[in-house]
Design an enzyme around this catalytic site. Structure first.
Site, short mmCIF file in Angstrom:
data_model
loop_
_atom_site.label_atom_id
_atom_site.label_comp_id
_atom_site.label_asym_id
_atom_site.label_seq_id
_atom_site.Cartn_x
_atom_site.Cartn_y
_atom_site.Cartn_z
N GLU A 120 -5.44 96.33 49.54
CA GLU A 120 -6.70 96.71 48.92
C GLU A 120 -6.73 98.20 48.60
OE1 GLU A 120 -9.71 95.53 51.77
OE2 GLU A 120 -8.34 95.93 53.42
N ARG A 171 -18.12 100.68 44.75
CA ARG A 171 -18.50 99.28 44.55
C ARG A 171 -19.99 99.06 44.79
NH1 ARG A 171 -15.52 96.26 49.54
NH2 ARG A 171 -16.98 94.59 49.12
N HIS A 220 -28.46 84.79 52.53
CA HIS A 220 -29.24 83.70 53.10
C HIS A 220 -30.07 82.98 52.05
CE1 HIS A 220 -28.83 85.38 57.43
NE2 HIS A 220 -27.93 84.46 57.17
N ARG A 244 -13.84 87.07 58.65
CA ARG A 244 -14.34 88.42 58.93
C ARG A 244 -14.84 88.47 60.37
NH1 ARG A 244 -16.69 86.96 53.83
NH2 ARG A 244 -15.81 88.15 52.09
N ASN A 282 -11.91 93.28 45.79
CA ASN A 282 -13.09 94.13 45.72
C ASN A 282 -12.75 95.60 45.99
OD1 ASN A 282 -14.34 91.69 45.40
ND2 ASN A 282 -15.23 91.62 47.43
N ASP A 283 -12.12 95.85 47.15
CA ASP A 283 -11.76 97.24 47.46
C ASP A 283 -10.62 97.75 46.60
OD1 ASP A 283 -13.43 98.56 49.33
OD2 ASP A 283 -12.75 97.22 50.90
N ARG A 287 -9.01 88.46 59.93
CA ARG A 287 -8.88 89.88 59.66
C ARG A 287 -9.40 90.67 60.86
NH1 ARG A 287 -12.36 92.33 54.88
NH2 ARG A 287 -13.99 92.18 56.48
N CYS A 314 -7.87 86.98 48.56
CA CYS A 314 -9.08 86.66 49.34
C CYS A 314 -10.29 87.43 48.87
CB CYS A 314 -8.84 86.90 50.83
SG CYS A 314 -8.55 88.62 51.27
#
Length: 555
Positions: free
Chosen positions: A409, A443, A185, A287, A432-433, A323, A480
């Site tokens: 992933e 991570r 935010h 998401r 990322n994963d 997803r 992604c």
């Protein structure tokens, strides 16, 4: 002295630093109360209600994007699941401040562990917790200067929307935080205000108060005590850079016309406008956890339909990739109880959880089928085997969904991507994963950050396996993970064979420009050069040698 973080709102801001440090004490562990449990519960509930009202009032005063953010945070303060947890802890003998602290801290840790968009909501939960605890103790929350002599650089470990919503460019020159990410935010409000911002900047709170600071919201550089000439030069360069990036319009493509749709990663309906405004051609990762987390029961199918319909309506001509629910033992759902796991990252996550509770996935797929068009694609997270991929594809088709895919992933999925692609219509790589599992490196641990550098040649090798299998199968393979937000790495991914790139909306302009300035062959040469190196730093340097226009564009 220079620091470096992640630039999330472009431009140059400079001024004296104001370091905001939290001052709300943690209630003593095991703190108990005297009197009746019901009275203690009433005290906690009254504080939660008051904080929710204050957040909503502040949102109404701020208006715009901040109003929606603060209203959502106000709802979180009275979330039924958290309220039940607070009341339960008081029943066990904990005093109201400690009960609130424990309930909200556990939820904060759950979100932080999830990473990405949800991880960046952790600051909002911590802010509610601290405000309620401060109210119960009669303490004041730290505040920012409302009428400074000159605009200042606001520095903090993290910032909650209530801290920044009522600020203006006349008050604050830039934001710098040690935590946060592109969809935090802090980043969203900074972009709405047009204020430069850098997040994920280690050591930021060590900046001495009052020291003059220059912040580059594009490059992520934070410079202490800069010379006046350096400030002027940086401001001129930033202006020229933004003008150059703005000149690149239209669909994503290389300089020789190879099309690469540039899509957005979106965490909920509130982010759709940002994606559209940034020129996204669709959604590469929608998401859906925002619909499920923090609730005592699953969302109704109609609520889900509205959220999915909003995404499709925002991009009437673009692909929308949704997803399915990605939660696990580190992101528990009150209505899907599971035993505690010693290693949640390796437990019942993603599709594994959905197969254990098929009614939740059936309701989600039913809601998606109700609003489906030929532009809707649905993919499952945390798929490890071809059998899992085939099960998901069958389940989707039984619901009438025509385009079923899976996330890559987990290393096993990359290694056997050809087998997975035999069962599904497309795959999408979550860098990322994939990095976390490839390097056995959590991570969430800053000590492991070097292994999470997406330029690691081993990670690029896994990406190449997946894209190569997709090319052989004649099916799409997108990226992604947030690694696609790096313009140089985006070119490398295209050189490896990625068919689409999806990222935070704030990164789209730079990626569009970087990709459009180079040919497909240059991208392929950059990819080959990167994969031949031994270290992430060498891979980055080698790739950039084949992407000369990045320097000219200031990328």
């Amino acid at each position: 002295m220079n620091l470096r973080g992640v630039g999330v709102s472009p431009g140059i801001g400079h001024g004296p630093s104001y370091v905001m440090s939290a001052s709300v004490p943690e209630p003593p562990e095991g703190a108990t109360y005297t009197g009746e449990a019901e009275q203690e519960k009433e005290r906690a509930m009254a504080a939660l209600t008051r904080v929710a009202g204050e957040l909503e009032a502040r949102g109404n005063q701020a208006g715009g994007e901040a109003a929606e953010i603060l209203k959502a945070q106000a709802l979180m303060a009275e979330d039924p699941g958290l309220v039940v947890k607070v009341r339960s802890l008081i029943d066990r003998g904990l005093a109201a401040p400690r009960a609130v602290f424990e309930a909200f801290t556990r939820y904060r840790e759950m979100l932080a562990g999830s990473g990405g968009f949800l991880g960046e909501r952790a600051a909002d939960v911590a802010d509610i917790r601290d405000r309620v605890v401060a109210l119960l103790y009669g303490h004041s929350m730290p505040v920012v200067p409302a009428a400074p002599a000159e605009p200042y650089v606001l520095v903090a470990r993290d910032l909650a929307p209530a801290d920044t919503a009522l600020l203006s460019r006349e008050q604050v020159a830039a934001f710098v935080t040690e935590e946060g990410g592109p969809t935090s935010h802090t980043a969203i409000i900074a972009r709405a205000m047009g204020v430069p911002a850098v997040v994920a900047c280690p050591g930021a709170t060590g900046i001495p108060p009052g020291v003059r600071v220059m912040v580059d919201g594009s490059t992520g550089e934070v410079r202490l005590e800069p010379a006046d000439a350096d400030v002027a030069d940086a401001a001129a360069a930033a202006t020229a850079r933004q003008a150059a990036l703005a000149s690149w319009q239209g669909p994503g493509a290389t300089a020789d016309g190879h099309e690469v749709p540039l899509l957005a990663n979106v965490g909920g309906p509130g982010e759709l406008a940002d994606a559209v405004g940034a020129g996204a051609e669709g959604i590469g990762l929608y998401r859906t956890e925002f619909l499920f987390l923090g609730r005592s029961e699953a969302p109704a199918e109609e609520e889900q339909r509205e959220a999915y319909r909003a995404a499709l309506e925002a991009f009437p001509g673009g692909t929308v990739v949704v997803r399915t629910l990605d939660v696990g033992a580190d992101k528990p759902l009150a209505f899907l109880p599971v035993p505690a796991e010693p290693n949640p990252a390796l437990g019942e996550r993603g599709l594994r959880r959905s197969r254990k509770f098929p009614e939740v996935m059936e309701a989600q797929l039913g809601a998606l089928a109700a609003v489906a068009s030929e532009r809707l694609q649905v993919m499952a997270p945390m798929v490890a085997t071809a059998e899992e991929a085939a099960w998901f594809a069958r389940t989707c088709r039984a619901k009438g969904l025509g385009e079923a895919g899976v996330m890559i992933e987990i290393p096993s999925a990359a290694l056997r991507a050809a087998d997975l692609l035999a069962a599904v219509d497309f795959v999408s790589i979550g860098t990322n994963d994939l990095s976390q599992y490839a390097f056995a490196a959590d991570r969430g641990l800053s000590a492991m950050s070097a292994l999470h550098d997406p330029w690691q040649p081993a990670l690029l090798g896994l990406v190449a396996m997946a894209t190569g299998a997709a090319r052989q199968a004649g099916k799409p393979c997108g990226i992604c993970g947030e690694a696609a937000a790096d313009p140089a790495l985006a070119c490398v991914f295209v050189g490896l064979g990625a068919s689409t790139l999806s990222m935070a909306p704030s990164a789209l302009a730079a990626v569009r420009a970087g990709l459009g300035a180079h040919t497909l062959e240059q991208c392929r040469q950059a990819a080959r050069a990167a994969r031949e190196q031994d270290t992430a730093a060498d891979a980055r340097a080698a790739a950039r040698e084949h992407l000369p226009e990045l320097d000219r564009l200031g990328l």
